[in-house]
Write a protein that holds these residues in place. Structure first.
Motif, PDB file in Angstrom:
ATOM      1  N   ALA A 209       0.801  -1.137   0.058  1.00 46.49           N
ATOM      2  CA  ALA A 209      -0.025   0.103  -0.069  1.00 46.49           C
ATOM      3  C   ALA A 209       0.666   1.114  -0.112  1.00 46.49           C
ATOM      4  O   ALA A 209       0.303   2.273  -0.377  1.00 46.49           O
ATOM      5  CB  ALA A 209      -1.081  -0.094   1.076  1.00 46.49           C
ATOM      6  N   TYR A 210       2.157   1.161   0.385  1.00 46.44           N
ATOM      7  CA  TYR A 210       2.980   2.421   0.757  1.00 46.44           C
ATOM      8  C   TYR A 210       4.090   2.530  -0.438  1.00 46.44           C
ATOM      9  O   TYR A 210       4.748   1.378  -0.898  1.00 46.44           O
ATOM     10  CB  TYR A 210       3.434   2.375   1.852  1.00 46.44           C
ATOM     11  N   LEU A 211       4.270   3.712  -0.855  1.00 46.04           N
ATOM     12  CA  LEU A 211       5.647   3.719  -1.935  1.00 46.04           C
ATOM     13  C   LEU A 211       6.825   3.623  -0.888  1.00 46.04           C
ATOM     14  O   LEU A 211       6.977   4.119  -0.014  1.00 46.04           O
ATOM     15  CB  LEU A 211       5.312   5.397  -2.380  1.00 46.04           C
ATOM     16  N   ARG A 212       7.856   3.090  -1.699  1.00 50.13           N
ATOM     17  CA  ARG A 212       9.177   2.933  -1.120  1.00 50.13           C
ATOM     18  C   ARG A 212       9.948   4.007  -0.764  1.00 50.13           C
ATOM     19  O   ARG A 212       9.547   5.226  -1.093  1.00 50.13           O
ATOM     20  CB  ARG A 212       9.834   1.968  -2.175  1.00 50.13           C
ATOM     21  N   VAL A 213      10.561   3.927   0.363  1.00 47.48           N
ATOM     22  CA  VAL A 213      11.549   5.241   0.839  1.00 47.48           C
ATOM     23  C   VAL A 213      12.746   5.137   0.067  1.00 47.48           C
ATOM     24  O   VAL A 213      13.415   4.336   0.114  1.00 47.48           O
ATOM     25  CB  VAL A 213      11.633   5.108   2.294  1.00 47.48           C
ATOM     26  N   ALA A 214      13.194   6.356  -0.514  1.00 50.54           N
ATOM     27  CA  ALA A 214      14.461   6.533  -1.122  1.00 50.54           C
ATOM     28  C   ALA A 214      15.731   6.870  -0.052  1.00 50.54           C
ATOM     29  O   ALA A 214      15.316   7.422   1.040  1.00 50.54           O
ATOM     30  CB  ALA A 214      14.426   7.820  -2.057  1.00 50.54           C
ATOM     31  N   THR A 215      16.893   6.524  -0.415  1.00 51.50           N
ATOM     32  CA  THR A 215      17.833   6.786   0.493  1.00 51.50           C
ATOM     33  C   THR A 215      18.176   8.294   0.398  1.00 51.50           C
ATOM     34  O   THR A 215      17.765   8.999  -0.462  1.00 51.50           O
ATOM     35  CB  THR A 215      19.097   5.950   0.014  1.00 51.50           C
ATOM     36  N   LEU A 216      18.991   8.644   1.294  1.00 50.44           N
ATOM     37  CA  LEU A 216      19.496  10.091   1.160  1.00 50.44           C
ATOM     38  C   LEU A 216      20.326  10.561   0.108  1.00 50.44           C
ATOM     39  O   LEU A 216      19.997  11.544  -0.739  1.00 50.44           O
ATOM     40  CB  LEU A 216      20.160  10.454   2.590  1.00 50.44           C
ATOM     41  N   ARG A 217      21.013   9.646  -0.510  1.00 42.39           N
ATOM     42  CA  ARG A 217      21.862   9.865  -1.731  1.00 42.39           C
ATOM     43  C   ARG A 217      20.882  10.160  -2.853  1.00 42.39           C
ATOM     44  O   ARG A 217      21.078  10.862  -3.754  1.00 42.39           O
ATOM     45  CB  ARG A 217      22.907   8.752  -2.018  1.00 42.39           C
ATOM     46  N   GLU A 218      19.792   9.158  -3.046  1.00 44.45           N
ATOM     47  CA  GLU A 218      18.767   9.210  -3.970  1.00 44.45           C
ATOM     48  C   GLU A 218      18.051  10.377  -4.131  1.00 44.45           C
ATOM     49  O   GLU A 218      17.669  10.955  -5.136  1.00 44.45           O
ATOM     50  CB  GLU A 218      18.056   8.044  -3.921  1.00 44.45           C
ATOM     51  N   LYS A 219      17.877  11.023  -2.931  1.00 44.15           N
ATOM     52  CA  LYS A 219      16.977  12.249  -2.610  1.00 44.15           C
ATOM     53  C   LYS A 219      17.994  13.252  -3.099  1.00 44.15           C
ATOM     54  O   LYS A 219      17.460  14.138  -3.752  1.00 44.15           O
ATOM     55  CB  LYS A 219      16.560  12.556  -1.123  1.00 44.15           C
ATOM     56  N   MET A 220      19.045  13.420  -2.843  1.00 47.07           N
ATOM     57  CA  MET A 220      20.134  14.530  -3.049  1.00 47.07           C
ATOM     58  C   MET A 220      20.079  14.511  -4.652  1.00 47.07           C
ATOM     59  O   MET A 220      20.014  15.577  -5.188  1.00 47.07           O
ATOM     60  CB  MET A 220      21.613  14.235  -2.369  1.00 47.07           C
TER      61      MET A 220
END
Length: 277
Positions: A209-220
């Motif tokens: 039901a939930y979208l996966r969480v990105a890593t800090l590196r991916e977010k940057m």
């Protein structure tokens, strides 16, 4: 129940059999909405003047979030031939949320500017269909509805405008031998469809039901990418109806009497006796 369906190919397009080596193209339509769990109780009590959500955080609509994760899982299972995922929204809402979709694996994130998207399902569907037609997509996913009192009309209206078969209440999606398999809820229970060719589907309750969480590196890395702007097609202004409650004023008469029997007698003499005589 199992059903094998071979859907019509898009005119003039490539062969959609993924076993031929073509990259599958998936489009997910999503909406950014206010988190209603953060609305103050006092604002709920005064909802007659409209609900103030200006101070609450924004979030991706829950069913759309499920559809976004479903597309990413399909992309992973199509690693042999490849798949590309596009996310599109009407009216934007929050750049950081949209850029977060790049971080979790989306290839394109597109916004169609439109200020008055509420209570305009026909217009929103037309805007989405205009973009989707340009993308030659094999699968189009929607959350089945968005927000409080949402009509759930945008997914089927968009499919109709696109001329695509529509599958509602999808609970799971996968590939089997290059064929798309969708499981969806029906009044008779879970139905499994094997599909080939472009199709649109709305997503309801699913296992993930939930979208996966990105890593800090991916977010940057995603923060440096731009949201694509797709020009909205000209559309007639939607005229919203003027909602009003019918007058329900009531007249109250206090019955005088020393006891219940006396009050009942007064009611009988004044209002009931004349009706039955």
């Amino acid at each position: 129940m199992w059903f094998d369906l071979v859907l019509g190919q898009k005119p003039g397009n490539r062969n959609n059999d993924n076993t031929k080596g073509d990259k599958m193209k998936i489009c997910v339509c999503f909406k950014i909405v206010p988190d209603l769990d953060q609305v103050l109780e006092s604002d709920w009590r005064d909802i007659s003047q409209g609900l103030d959500t200006s101070y609450v955080k924004k979030m991706i609509n829950c069913f759309d979030e499920t559809a976004l994760e479903m597309a990413l899982r399909l992309k992973e299972t199509a690693a042999d031939t490849g798949a590309a995922c596009t996310a599109v929204t009407v009216g934007g809402g929050l750049a950081s949320l949209m850029k977060g979709l790049y971080a979790v694996g989306y290839d394109r994130v597109v916004n169609i500017p439109f200020e008055r998207r509420e209570f305009c399902p026909e217009t929103v569907a037309a805007l989405l269909a205009g973009f989707i037609k340009s993308g030659d997509f094999d699968l189009v996913l929607f959350g089945k509805q968005a927000g409080m009192a949402d009509s759930g009309m945008v997914p089927p209206l968009s499919a109709e405008l696109l001329g695509l078969p529509f599958v509602g209440d999808t609970a799971a999606a996968s590939f089997e031998g290059g064929q798309l398999v969708l499981e969806h809820e029906t009044p008779a229970g879970l139905e499994v469809l094997k599909l080939q060719g472009p199709v649109a589907a709305s997503v309801g309750d699913a296992e993930y039901a939930y979208l996966r969480v990105a890593t800090l590196r991916e977010k940057m890395a995603a923060s440096k990418r731009d949201i694509e702007e797709w020009p909205a097609l000209p559309a007639e202004d939607t005229v919203l109806p003027a909602f009003s409650r019918e007058s329900s004023a009531k007249e109250c008469v206090m019955i005088e009497g020393e006891s219940g029997a006396a009050k009942a007698g007064a009611v009988y003499e004044k209002w009931i006796k004349g009706m039955i005589s």
